[in-house]
Design a protein around this motif. Structure first.
Motif, PDB file in Angstrom:
ATOM      1  N   ALA A   1       0.844  -1.200   0.000  1.00 58.16           N
ATOM      2  CA  ALA A   1       0.000   0.000   0.000  1.00 58.16           C
ATOM      3  C   ALA A   1       0.879   1.250   0.000  1.00 58.16           C
ATOM      4  O   ALA A   1       0.552   2.260  -0.612  1.00 58.16           O
ATOM      5  N   LEU A   2       2.030   1.157   0.670  1.00 56.92           N
ATOM      6  CA  LEU A   2       2.958   2.292   0.711  1.00 56.92           C
ATOM      7  C   LEU A   2       3.426   2.663  -0.696  1.00 56.92           C
ATOM      8  O   LEU A   2       3.398   3.835  -1.087  1.00 56.92           O
ATOM      9  N   ALA A   3       3.845   1.652  -1.448  1.00 61.59           N
ATOM     10  CA  ALA A   3       4.323   1.918  -2.807  1.00 61.59           C
ATOM     11  C   ALA A   3       3.191   2.443  -3.679  1.00 61.59           C
ATOM     12  O   ALA A   3       3.400   3.324  -4.518  1.00 61.59           O
TER      13      ALA A   3
ATOM     14  N   THR B   1       3.349  10.057   3.075  1.00 66.60           N
ATOM     15  CA  THR B   1       3.595   8.803   3.779  1.00 66.60           C
ATOM     16  C   THR B   1       5.003   8.333   3.416  1.00 66.60           C
ATOM     17  O   THR B   1       5.332   8.244   2.244  1.00 66.60           O
ATOM     18  N   LYS B   2       5.819   8.061   4.427  1.00 69.51           N
ATOM     19  CA  LYS B   2       7.248   7.829   4.165  1.00 69.51           C
ATOM     20  C   LYS B   2       7.657   6.366   4.252  1.00 69.51           C
ATOM     21  O   LYS B   2       7.086   5.589   5.020  1.00 69.51           O
ATOM     22  N   TYR B   3       8.697   6.039   3.521  1.00 66.74           N
ATOM     23  CA  TYR B   3       9.376   4.751   3.669  1.00 66.74           C
ATOM     24  C   TYR B   3      10.530   4.947   4.645  1.00 66.74           C
ATOM     25  O   TYR B   3      11.391   5.788   4.416  1.00 66.74           O
ATOM     26  N   GLY B   4      10.518   4.174   5.723  1.00 64.00           N
ATOM     27  CA  GLY B   4      11.652   4.277   6.643  1.00 64.00           C
ATOM     28  C   GLY B   4      12.355   2.951   6.815  1.00 64.00           C
ATOM     29  O   GLY B   4      13.525   2.904   7.199  1.00 64.00           O
ATOM     30  N   CYS B   5      11.655   1.836   6.565  1.00 63.75           N
ATOM     31  CA  CYS B   5      12.278   0.539   6.776  1.00 63.75           C
ATOM     32  C   CYS B   5      11.650  -0.561   5.932  1.00 63.75           C
ATOM     33  O   CYS B   5      12.295  -1.537   5.601  1.00 63.75           O
ATOM     34  N   GLY B   6      10.370  -0.424   5.621  1.00 57.65           N
ATOM     35  CA  GLY B   6       9.714  -1.436   4.806  1.00 57.65           C
ATOM     36  C   GLY B   6       9.449  -2.732   5.533  1.00 57.65           C
ATOM     37  O   GLY B   6       9.077  -3.720   4.916  1.00 57.65           O
ATOM     38  N   GLU B   7       9.628  -2.753   6.871  1.00 56.19           N
ATOM     39  CA  GLU B   7       9.338  -4.005   7.566  1.00 56.19           C
ATOM     40  C   GLU B   7       8.607  -3.820   8.883  1.00 56.19           C
ATOM     41  O   GLU B   7       8.720  -4.643   9.782  1.00 56.19           O
ATOM     42  N   GLY B   8       7.870  -2.747   8.982  1.00 55.12           N
ATOM     43  CA  GLY B   8       6.990  -2.599  10.138  1.00 55.12           C
ATOM     44  C   GLY B   8       7.653  -2.101  11.403  1.00 55.12           C
ATOM     45  O   GLY B   8       7.022  -2.060  12.446  1.00 55.12           O
ATOM     46  N   GLU B   9       8.918  -1.704  11.312  1.00 54.93           N
ATOM     47  CA  GLU B   9       9.664  -1.378  12.526  1.00 54.93           C
ATOM     48  C   GLU B   9       9.701   0.111  12.849  1.00 54.93           C
ATOM     49  O   GLU B   9      10.087   0.479  13.952  1.00 54.93           O
ATOM     50  N   CYS B  10       9.361   0.980  11.903  1.00 54.35           N
ATOM     51  CA  CYS B  10       9.626   2.399  12.152  1.00 54.35           C
ATOM     52  C   CYS B  10       8.393   3.289  12.192  1.00 54.35           C
ATOM     53  O   CYS B  10       8.452   4.395  12.713  1.00 54.35           O
ATOM     54  N   GLY B  11       7.304   2.863  11.597  1.00 51.48           N
ATOM     55  CA  GLY B  11       6.074   3.645  11.668  1.00 51.48           C
ATOM     56  C   GLY B  11       6.008   4.856  10.754  1.00 51.48           C
ATOM     57  O   GLY B  11       4.998   5.570  10.762  1.00 51.48           O
ATOM     58  N   ALA B  12       7.042   5.108   9.960  1.00 51.02           N
ATOM     59  CA  ALA B  12       7.029   6.288   9.085  1.00 51.02           C
ATOM     60  C   ALA B  12       5.920   6.188   8.038  1.00 51.02           C
ATOM     61  O   ALA B  12       5.482   7.182   7.479  1.00 51.02           O
ATOM     62  N   CYS B  13       5.465   4.965   7.784  1.00 52.20           N
ATOM     63  CA  CYS B  13       4.491   4.714   6.730  1.00 52.20           C
ATOM     64  C   CYS B  13       3.078   4.575   7.270  1.00 52.20           C
ATOM     65  O   CYS B  13       2.205   4.088   6.575  1.00 52.20           O
ATOM     66  N   THR B  14       2.863   4.992   8.519  1.00 54.01           N
ATOM     67  CA  THR B  14       1.560   4.755   9.153  1.00 54.01           C
ATOM     68  C   THR B  14       0.414   5.459   8.420  1.00 54.01           C
ATOM     69  O   THR B  14       0.527   6.640   8.084  1.00 54.01           O
TER      70      THR B  14
ATOM     71  N   VAL C   1      -2.250   1.422  10.733  1.00 51.64           N
ATOM     72  CA  VAL C   1      -1.478   0.253  10.286  1.00 51.64           C
ATOM     73  C   VAL C   1      -0.214   0.729   9.574  1.00 51.64           C
ATOM     74  O   VAL C   1      -0.112   1.883   9.174  1.00 51.64           O
ATOM     75  N   ASN C   2       0.731  -0.176   9.409  1.00 51.01           N
ATOM     76  CA  ASN C   2       1.945   0.122   8.643  1.00 51.01           C
ATOM     77  C   ASN C   2       1.648  -0.147   7.170  1.00 51.01           C
ATOM     78  O   ASN C   2       1.448  -1.298   6.776  1.00 51.01           O
ATOM     79  N   SER C   3       1.649   0.894   6.358  1.00 52.88           N
ATOM     80  CA  SER C   3       1.279   0.670   4.952  1.00 52.88           C
ATOM     81  C   SER C   3       2.331  -0.156   4.221  1.00 52.88           C
ATOM     82  O   SER C   3       2.048  -0.734   3.180  1.00 52.88           O
ATOM     83  N   CYS C   4       3.547  -0.245   4.769  1.00 55.30           N
ATOM     84  CA  CYS C   4       4.575  -1.062   4.112  1.00 55.30           C
ATOM     85  C   CYS C   4       4.302  -2.549   4.292  1.00 55.30           C
ATOM     86  O   CYS C   4       4.906  -3.370   3.612  1.00 55.30           O
ATOM     87  N   LEU C   5       3.423  -2.905   5.235  1.00 53.16           N
ATOM     88  CA  LEU C   5       3.126  -4.322   5.471  1.00 53.16           C
ATOM     89  C   LEU C   5       1.792  -4.718   4.856  1.00 53.16           C
ATOM     90  O   LEU C   5       1.368  -5.861   4.964  1.00 53.16           O
TER      91      LEU C   5
HETATM   92  S1  FES Z   1       8.333   1.876   6.454  1.00 52.79           S
HETATM   93 FE1  FES Z   1       8.990   1.480   8.476  1.00 52.79          FE
HETATM   94  S2  FES Z   1       7.177   0.649   9.316  1.00 52.79           S
HETATM   95 FE2  FES Z   1       6.638   0.873   7.265  1.00 52.79          FE
END
Ligand code: FES
Ligand SMILES: Cc1cc2nc3c(=O)[nH]c(=O)nc-3n(C[C@H](O)[C@H](O)[C@H](O)COP(=O)(O)OP(=O)(O)OC[C@H]3O[C@@H](n4cnc5c(N)ncnc54)[C@H](O)[C@@H]3O)c2cc1C
Ligand code: FES
Lengths: 157, 770, 282
Positions: free
Chosen positions: A26-28, A39-52, A60-64
């Motif tokens: 969803a992030l992409a 909405t930002k990419y910070g890690c792509g694995e649910g760890e940073c919340g930048a994509c909330t 939710v984390n849009s990267c997940l």
């Molecule tokens: S980009 Fe870091 S939690 Fe989604």
């Protein structure tokens, strides 16, 4: 990936359609297909919340999240929150309390704070800290962000 | 009579000017910018630690539809990057670290670019791995860089006095070995660049997050072999810097080479994993320190021998001794000091500059030794520091000149606000009581450059100031904004000179085509240097305005003042005329003048001589930080409960911005001490992600009590000093001292992860560890 | 490569989609997405998003069992009043689980399906004597959770089966269950070790003891030696010490980047003691 799935959803209040590959996040989709880069990419694995983002009101984390999962749902991004004057109090609190430095974590922080306040309109200090545990910030040391959320909650009925 | 009241923004809580856009998600970082027709660049990195490259076959990648360029070392000029020029953007002969760049692709989409990378076939011949820097200079060690067959990248030697004499005068001596681990910047915005090269004009436009645009222009022109005048660097807002963008790194010229080869703009952005693997780290270090003191606590000497793991290539990490030696030689009065550092090559990741620049490492050792000496002498930690602390007027053995110095006040303020003396004694007494929760309190102090650092030929900064017909000021400054809030402080300083409200000033700081030269954002220098530069330009504008006003009003310029957007009578504040009216009268009269000024400020500091003697900064920042912790002896978990910090900041300009810097730095220091650990084993990075590289999160932050000591620096802008790096520096040392206070166990190896602490506790009790 | 995306709304549709083969089940996606992006998990040709399947949410008492729907999110486990009252140990585990955003997405079924030795609901479910209900187009079966896992990421589930519900016996009077996870953060931490203990405490004695450990073996495991050391005993200092020793002796963890084997054993010892102290105090 030639195959795409046609989806329809509500994005920041407006009906939206997009053709997305099934494996896409969803992030992409938001950043690269719809063109909303708040909405930002910070890690792509649910760890940073930048994509909330908010999905039907849940953060939710849009990267997940698979972009196809947006089908039929109401999606809210930081841009959507900014467009609604009802959220000015939250945004102003971040600005006035010094919750923003480089600002890269800020969109995720704002969206998560919005969710936090929807769950706990009068959060305790501890609830704010726990509520932001999935959002990393490298600049502020969190204190002013926590204070911003507390301030935004003040005066809320 | 209309009187205009005096008002000042200095010391107030001023929100960052760019915060509203950031909080609305409107700010476009480099990751968010897309140029028409742009391609996506990707780098193929090696998965070997040390290997000869036998062959690289890119034919299949080149043939993939949608691929516009595939480059290897064979396609680009042979020029190295970095401090020792030993880091070619693409490696052709061999790979020396796990991150090494061996090929690069530009393609229509990220997916195609990644597909193309998979099609590149590299044949290697593995070489013996050099993973332990202590082995680097042993006979028979593998040679990492052919140009340096002894594997020594750099050495630094400094001395004042005679340590043998110091030893003789000592009543007590302590000696320890300290180990400081790898950590990395973890900027929330990953690294990225967009290169746009126009072959016909030869113009190169870079959208880059560099902290040193003007030095980069020069470096780029050397690496790319092109006219620096054709290079324009645009700096979009940056998702965190902390020193990570101070050097030129391979991905940057690679993007340019790709753009040149493809004749299309190329955007190259890291993944988070790449960010962990391929951006610089904080410099790891192995320090052997020997310190002595007399019975009354007077320091006698300090001798230190430091081994720095330089990794495969040389970036700024190798040069941290510049800063480290200041702490050894000059934090306290030390009559005799001997300092030796060696940076050696290995097959590990390489370090760059990172907020604090070696000072976290140096302070970790020195401030633990202060406590160890105090313990041996039966003194308390505060007393031994007060005994040896620097004061204003001091010229140190290294030639550093302390003008304003609030060090002692920092120490006493932090100590009294935290109830240090009582708690220190109480906690020490409770060590042997039953229970698995032990509390401790620890003190550490620091010195850091606060008025720039004269390392380059100039440490200056230029400002261009222009005013429009409505009294609005635009300042163009060479100093970049990396999230620290310099833009707001500069605007404040200009407002103060010109008597304007904050919204009458805008700051332009992001385009080398527009802004004047600056050496870069580093060494906590921006407020001090760029601030003085902006003040200089504003004063020139004020002179011009007041002189013009004097002519109109038949008064002299010194009878006039600027306040609240008006020219007023200095004596009583009586309004003389609105500023816009004056500006228009200058502009649209036969004088036909605009108010436009420029200023270049160069601090009074000097270059150090070959022996590292000299006053490298125009002023110095001081701080004392006290950490209160709880150790769970059943798990080794150390919880940071409270930090009491006192910082000599010269003067508070923007209270909120300053607090934000200090709080952020404290938490970064907390991470360095307790949670962050980039695990490098046999040259490999085991935890390239936030799951196992743990930044401090919101629930973990301590209570913070921050005091500012205003020593009013004579040369500082409105008396201020630079403090951007200061707050992270003491934390690890203070926490180490607190753990000792809680448990009686002295930890000399970072990080204080639960397992490391638990092991140390078990060992100290005579238990067996595996 | 994924060729088809399905979002069934009924159980039958979902089971039919799985019966067709080469399908990947996605619930919250919090494991599927990062693992597939990192190339550690291969997506099938069909992506079956089960999130909208009706009837698999929440908890309810059914006879002398409590049913937990596979699609119950971790946030629901943490905040649901019924669960807080009947199975507080699950709410406790959920409280130490990931972050708000992940808890909002991640499901109980996904945590079981992912079969991580560090899965935080698995240890409490083991001490609750949980049973997994699996359904396929061919029918339904139930497997005890302590026999369900076969290795990291591996279970006895066949590809056409869906985890539909989890059943646990309704707690009897005196039943106590506690969970502790080793970590420096309140949550958002993958367990380096975790411990769950349950039993019926009556007159200071504990019976029907269940002990389980996370992250010390290829799957979450029952602690039979510690159980034996506790069964029928008074929860005094000597029992606690004996159980902790038994636990330390029976686990065979590995060393990895999160902890060494030695440290994990030490932590199992100390956590068992701590959790037992909690159990002793109710
Ligand atoms: S980009 Fe870091 S939690 Fe989604
Ligand atoms: C940042 C982060 C932090 C995390 N922290 C924790 C933590 O603290 N503790 C913890 O235990 N886990 C943690 N996890 C892992 C993950 O969130 C949990 O395992 C979660 O419960 C998975 O649920 P899901 O619905 O998202 O599963 P999915 O990702 O949708 O699925 C996981 C697996 O189970 C299968 N599956 C899902 N539902 C079913 C079903 N009904 N029937 C059959 N198979 C099914 C899927 O095919 C897949 O193989 C974390 C993950 C992330 C990204
Ligand atoms: S403000 Fe920079 S990461 Fe939070």
């Amino acid at each position: 990936m030639s195959l795409t799935v046609e989806i329809r959803f509500t994005l920041n209040g407006s009906p939206t359609r997009a053709a997305v590959p099934p494996g896409l996040t969803a992030l992409a989709m938001l950043r690269d297909i719809v063109g909303l880069t708040g909405t930002k990419y910070g890690c792509g694995e649910g760890e940073c919340g930048a994509c909330t983002i908010l999905v039907d009101g849940l953060s939710v984390n849009s990267c997940l999240m698979f972009a196809v999962e947006c089908d039929g749902r109401a999606i809210t991004t930081v841009e959507g929150l900014a467009a609604d004057p009802a959220n000015d109090r939250l945004r102003d609190a971040f600005v006035e309390e010094g919750g923003v430095q480089c600002g890269f974590c800020t969109p995720g922080m704002i969206v998560q704070s919005k969710y936090l306040l929807s769950q706990h309109p009068h959060p305790s200090h501890e609830q704010i800290r726990r509520g932001l545990e999935g959002n990393l910030c490298r600049c502020t040391g969190y204190k002013k962000i926590i204070e911003a959320v507390a301030k935004a909650a003040e005066g809320t009925p | 009579m209309t009187v205009v009241a005096k008002s000042s923004l200095i010391g107030k809580r001023i929100p960052k000017m760019d915060a509203p856009e950031k909080a609305a998600g409107k700010t476009r970082y480099v990751q968010d910018i897309n140029l028409p027709g742009q391609l996506i660049g990707k780098i193929l990195r090696t998965d070997r630690v040390h290997a000869r490259i036998v062959s690289i076959d890119t034919a299949a990648a080149k043939a993939l539809p949608g691929v516009y360029a595939v480059l290897t070392a064979a396609d680009i000029p042979k020029r190295g990057l970095g401090v020792n020029k030993d880091n070619p953007p693409l490696k052709g002969d061999k790979v020396r670290t796990i991150r090494d760049e061996i090929a690069a692709v530009a393609a229509e989409t990220e997916e195609i670019a990644l597909e193309a990378l998979k099609l590149i076939k590299v044949v290697y011949e593995d070489l013996p791995i050099l993973a332990d820097p202590r082995q680097s200079t042993q006979p028979g060690a593998p040679v990492i860089q052919d140009a340096k067959p002894d594997n020594i990248a750099m050495t630094f030697d400094y001395a004042h006095g005679d340590v043998a004499q110091g030893e003789k005068e000592s009543d007590v001596v302590v000696e320890s070995e300290f180990y400081l681990h790898y950590v990395t910047h973890c900027c929330m915005g990953v690294s990225g660049i967009i290169a746009d090269f126009e072959p016909t004009s030869g113009n190169l436009t870079l959208y880059s997050n560099t902290q040193v645009p003007f030095l980069h222009k020069r470096e780029f022109s050397e690496v790319l072999g092109m006219d620096p005048g054709r290079i324009r660097i645009i700096q979009p807002p940056i998702g965190g810097g902390f020193g990570s963008k101070l050097d030129i790194y391979p991905f940057e010229p690679i993007a340019v080479y790709l753009a040149k080869a493809a004749r299309r703009p190329v955007k190259l952005v890291f993944t988070r994993e790449e960010e962990f693997l391929a951006s610089p780290t904080r410099q790891p270090a192995l320090c052997r320190l020997r310190s002595g003191a007399k019975k009354d606590g007077t320091l006698t000497f300090r001798a230190v021998d430091i081994l720095l793991d330089n990794g495969g290539y040389t970036s700024w990490g190798a040069t941290i001794p510049f800063v480290m030696m200041q702490t050894f030689s000059s934090l306290y009065r030390v009559p005799h000091c001997l300092f030796h550092t060696k940076a050696v090559y290995s097959n590990n990741p390489y370090a760059g500059s990172f907020r604090g620049y070696g000072n976290l490492q140096a302070t970790f050792t020195v401030e633990q030794h202060m406590d160890m000496l105090a313990e041996k002498l039966g003194l308390d930690p505060l007393a031994i520091r007060m005994k040896n602390a620097q004061e204003s007027g001091e010229v140190t053995g290294q030639g550093m000149v302390f003008t304003s110095c609030g060090f002692k006040e920092c120490l006493t303020t932090a100590a009294s606000r935290s109830d240090f003396a009582r708690k220190f004694t109480d906690y020490a007494q409770q060590q042997s009581k039953p229970g698995n929760k032990k509390r401790g309190i620890g003190l550490a102090a620091m010195i850091h450059v606060g008025g720039g650092a004269k390392i380059y030929p100039s440490d200056g900064c230029g400002t261009i100031l222009k005013m429009d017909d409505f009294g609005h000021v635009t300042i163009m400054t060479g100093a970049s904004e990396i999230g620290q809030g310099s833009e707001t402080v500069l605007a404040q300083l200009v407002c103060e000179e010109l008597g304007l409200p904050l919204d009458a000033v805008s700051v332009v700081n992001n385009d080398t085509e527009v802004t004047p030269w600056d050496v870069g954002v580093h060494a906590s220098r921006t407020t001090f240097i760029a601030g003085n530069s902006a003040i200089g330009a504003a004063r020139k504008a004020k002179d011009k305005i007041l002189n013009a006003a004097a002519k109109v009003t038949n008064m002299t310029a010194d009878q006039l003042e600027m306040r609240g957007g008006f020219v007023v009578r200095a004596a009583d504040g009586e309004m003389v005329m609105p500023l816009p009216k004056l500006l228009r009268s200058l502009h649209f009269s036969d004088k036909a003048e605009l108010v436009m000024t420029t200023h270049y400020y160069e601090p009074s500091s000097v270059h150090q001589d070959k022996k590292f003697m000299g006053n490298v900064s125009a002023t110095y920042a001081w701080a004392a930080q006290i950490c209160e912790i709880e150790v769970d002896t059943d798990t080794g978990i150390v919880t940071l409960e409270k930090v009491t910090a006192a910082h000599d900041v010269g003067r508070v300009l923007n209270r909120m911005g300053l607090e934000g810097q200090i709080e952020g730095g404290i938490v970064m220091g907390q991470g360095y001490a307790l949670t962050e650990d980039l695990m490098v084993r046999q040259g490999k990075v085991l935890n390239p992600g936030f799951r196992d590289y743990k930044l401090v999160t919101a629930p973990e932050i301590p209570e913070m009590d921050i005091s500012f000591i205003e020593s009013m620096d004579g040369e500082g802008p409105q008396g201020a000093k630079g403090v951007g790096e200061a707050p992270a520096i003491c934390m690890a040392a203070a926490i180490a001292n607190a753990i000792h206070n809680a448990t009686g166990v002295r930890l000399t190896r970072l990080p204080f992860s639960p397992e490391n602490v638990y092991r140390a506790l078990v060992t100290a009790k005579g238990g067996v560890v595996e | 490569m994924v060729e088809r995306y399905l979002a069934p709304t009924t159980l039958d549709e979902a089971l039919k989609a799985l019966a067709a083969g080469d399908a990947t089940i996605v619930a919250g996606g919090t494991d599927v997405m990062p693992q597939s992006q990192a190339g550690r998990f291969k997506l099938g040709r069909t992506l079956v998003n089960i999130r909208r399947v009706a009837g698999l949410q929440g908890g309810a008492k059914e006879g002398d069992e409590i049913r937990l729907g596979a699609l119950t999110t971790i946030s629901q486990l943490r905040e649901d009043a019924f669960i807080a009252k009947t199975l507080p140990v699950l709410a406790e585990a959920a409280d130490h689980f990931a972050s708000v955003q992940i808890r909002n997405m991640g499901t109980l079924g996904g945590n079981i399906g992912n079969a991580s030795p560090a899965g935080d609901t698995l240890v409490p479910l083991l001490v609750l004597d949980a049973v997994v209900e699996l359904r396929s187009a061919k029918g339904m079966r139930r497997l005890r959770l302590d026999e369900f896992f076969t290795g990291p990421g591996k279970t006895k589930r066949t590809p056409d089966e869906l985890i539909t519900n989890i059943f646990v016996p309704a707690p009897k009077p005196g039943f106590v269950a506690r969970f502790a996870k080793f970590g420096t953060r309140p949550a958002l931490d993958i367990s380096a070790v975790s411990v769950g203990i349950a039993g019926i405490v009556k007159d200071g004695k504990i019976s029907n003891v269940r002990v389980a450990y996370g992250a010390v073996a290829p799957t979450p495991v029952r602690g039979r030696a510690a159980e034996a050391a506790l069964e029928g005993k008074t929860l005094d200092a000597a029992t606690l010490a004996a159980a902790a020793k038994a636990a330390q002796g029976e686990v065979k963890p590995i060393s990895d980047r999160r902890a060494t084997a030695w440290y994990r054993r030490e932590m199992i010892h100390n956590l068992v003691k701590k959790v037992l102290a909690d159990v002793a105090h109710g």
